[in-house]
Design an enzyme around this catalytic site. Sequence first.
Site, mmCIF file in Angstrom:
data_model
loop_
_atom_site.group_PDB
_atom_site.id
_atom_site.type_symbol
_atom_site.label_atom_id
_atom_site.label_comp_id
_atom_site.label_asym_id
_atom_site.label_seq_id
_atom_site.Cartn_x
_atom_site.Cartn_y
_atom_site.Cartn_z
ATOM 1 C CB SER A 456 -0.868 0.021 1.256
ATOM 2 O OG SER A 456 -1.664 -1.141 1.311
ATOM 3 C CB CYS A 628 -5.083 -0.650 6.021
ATOM 4 S SG CYS A 628 -3.676 -1.243 5.049
ATOM 5 C CG ASP A 673 -5.092 -2.140 1.142
ATOM 6 O OD1 ASP A 673 -4.835 -3.298 0.774
ATOM 7 O OD2 ASP A 673 -4.358 -1.163 0.878
ATOM 8 C CD1 TRP A 675 -0.736 -8.567 5.345
ATOM 9 C CD2 TRP A 675 -1.460 -6.607 4.546
ATOM 10 N NE1 TRP A 675 -0.225 -7.565 6.151
ATOM 11 C CE2 TRP A 675 -0.644 -6.361 5.678
ATOM 12 C CE3 TRP A 675 -2.023 -5.520 3.868
ATOM 13 C CZ2 TRP A 675 -0.389 -5.072 6.151
ATOM 14 C CZ3 TRP A 675 -1.756 -4.240 4.351
ATOM 15 C CH2 TRP A 675 -0.960 -4.027 5.476
#
Length: 676
Positions: A456, A628, A673, A675
């Site tokens: 990002s 995020c 966002d 992961w």
Amino acid sequence: MADIESEAPPTQPVLAEDEPLLSNLDIFLFSLIAGLIVYWIVFRKKAEAIPEFKKLDAPPPAARETSFIEKMKKTGRNIVVFYGSQTGTAEEFANRLAKDAQRYGMKGMAADPEEYDMSELSRLTEIDNSLAIFSMATYGEGDPTDNAQDFYDWLQEGGAELGGVNFTVFALGNKTYEHYNAMGKYVDKRLEELGAKRVFDLGMGDDDGNLEEDFVSWREQFWPAMCEHFGVEATGEESSIRQYELKVHVDISPSKVYTGELGRLKSFEQQKPPFDAKNPFLAPVTVNRKLNRAGGRHLMHIELDISGSKIRYESGDHVAVYPTNDSALVNRLGEILGVDLDTVISLNNLDEESNKKHPFPCPSTYRTALTHYLDITHPPRTNVLYELAQYATDGQDQENMRKMASSSAEGKALYQSFVLDSCRNILAVLEDLPSLRPPIDHLCELLPRLQARYYSIASSSKVHPDSIHICAVVVEYETKTGRLNKGVATNWLKSKMPADNGHKATVPMYVRKSQFRLPFKASSPVIMVGPGTGIAPFMGFIQERGWLKEQGKDVGETTMYFGCRHKAEDFLYQEELENFEKTGVLTKLNVAFSRDQAHKIYVQHILKKNKEELWRQIHTDNAHIYICGDARNMARDVQNAFYEIAEELGGMTRTQATDYIKKLMTKGRYSQDVWS
């Protein structure tokens, strides 16, 4: 400035009936111009004749075959395996399935849907015993991968008649994400709606569990079912089928050898925009500093110079970087296999009709391939072990490697313990199985491609138009076998220091657009939740909100929820954040220091503590929420905190609260966002 063109039609001059068309002055000027033209033609210096070049019939740009049907007919194939792949895994599975077909008396080809006209799917019925397999990964928040976007759009348009088309789908995803396997599920459902016939159940691969095991189990049931469906028998050909043949180049000009480029030869020496996945920009590193003051980890802030590249980005976008493998690992592989790594080679596809001529850019050296193109640190998949087993001289080693590739309970357990739990990469496997010494060219054929890594972007292009910032933590851990494993990209980035000796450290990169965007209206309140390196995109968001304020825009509340372990050790960007709060760019900065007290405090605890303020922002002021960071735990815990706030302050049941947050997602007011 006056309008050059008005919208009204030009007024036409009106001629009086008795007015002569040409006046004497007009006739004089006309004669003068005619005389000058005659003089110029007769007396001018005769120009040298321009030789007429006969246009050579340049070979047309290799006419790309966009009809997979014609290609299948021409090459006698009856199975096509389409893949939607972002990191290469779905493509790898597609290649394995296409190769499998040969073992089952059929002939398959792997195909990128981006390269073919997918409206031809309805013509698959022209081929006897035909089948379309879809190996489809889901990207981000339930999105198609880049190469499957057009196919997805075509499916949505929905005018196709697919009656009689046989299909099956294997989906790749991660259960920790909100939209688990959304793309695979959609393709499976949509093809059936368009009249296609599902000949085998949708396979569900979970990367949070064991994706390889999911695939192997599905595949081992799939092929016998296909043999029965098509009335064919397996050939029993269990030996390895080579896909590429080795060519060693003895006398070749170095200018024709790839040295790490992704697409065009010498593209790193002569950089030409536009820059993308096949043509990355070599961005010089201008800043590489450690963010944390203490502790065992290394968190870093890196700045890449993109001036002169014409690269544009928005806050929330991702930067993709192409790392290289550790030279010590590459050298050790060469040593253990007893080869000269600087031998120049090509691996040429034995299937001359294939679009994929080589597994990586060729000609190249083994060293370049193992450094730039092949993934040598990922635990090898079961098909690699299966194909390499033939080279083990110890019978037990050979048996164990084949067993690990099977779907038997014993085989799965062995693969889990020997490869996955022990985090053994291919080098560790070779070191721990001394009887296994495969030819290096076969190993290079089987290893997956080294993929770009996405980060990002931690800056705003409004404030930093000529640089892109990255915030990352260096990955390093000890395995059960006592080896030190290092994250490929983060350790490579850590070594990229801005040089002061004239040689600039560079990073091959490009920008991938994202849907993670600040609200269109600057006056909308923003709630950002990003512990650890999850703060990255929010540094860009905060910078942008500050810039908008400077432009005199009405900027809504900007609230930040950040989490780290210890205030004195890893409070990332502390000075910048505190300064943003002091100047009013950040309305409120909330920080959870998880280990500065006996009981752990995380961002979700601070959210619940501020529930009244949050509910007002969300429910009354239409705030946009951004999350995020880690998908597995943090994102889920934060979502649960929002459910609880909606239940308590909105007087909702859990089902209603869940629906409420889901609606925010649909409206683009709850974005992630994340992961794993």
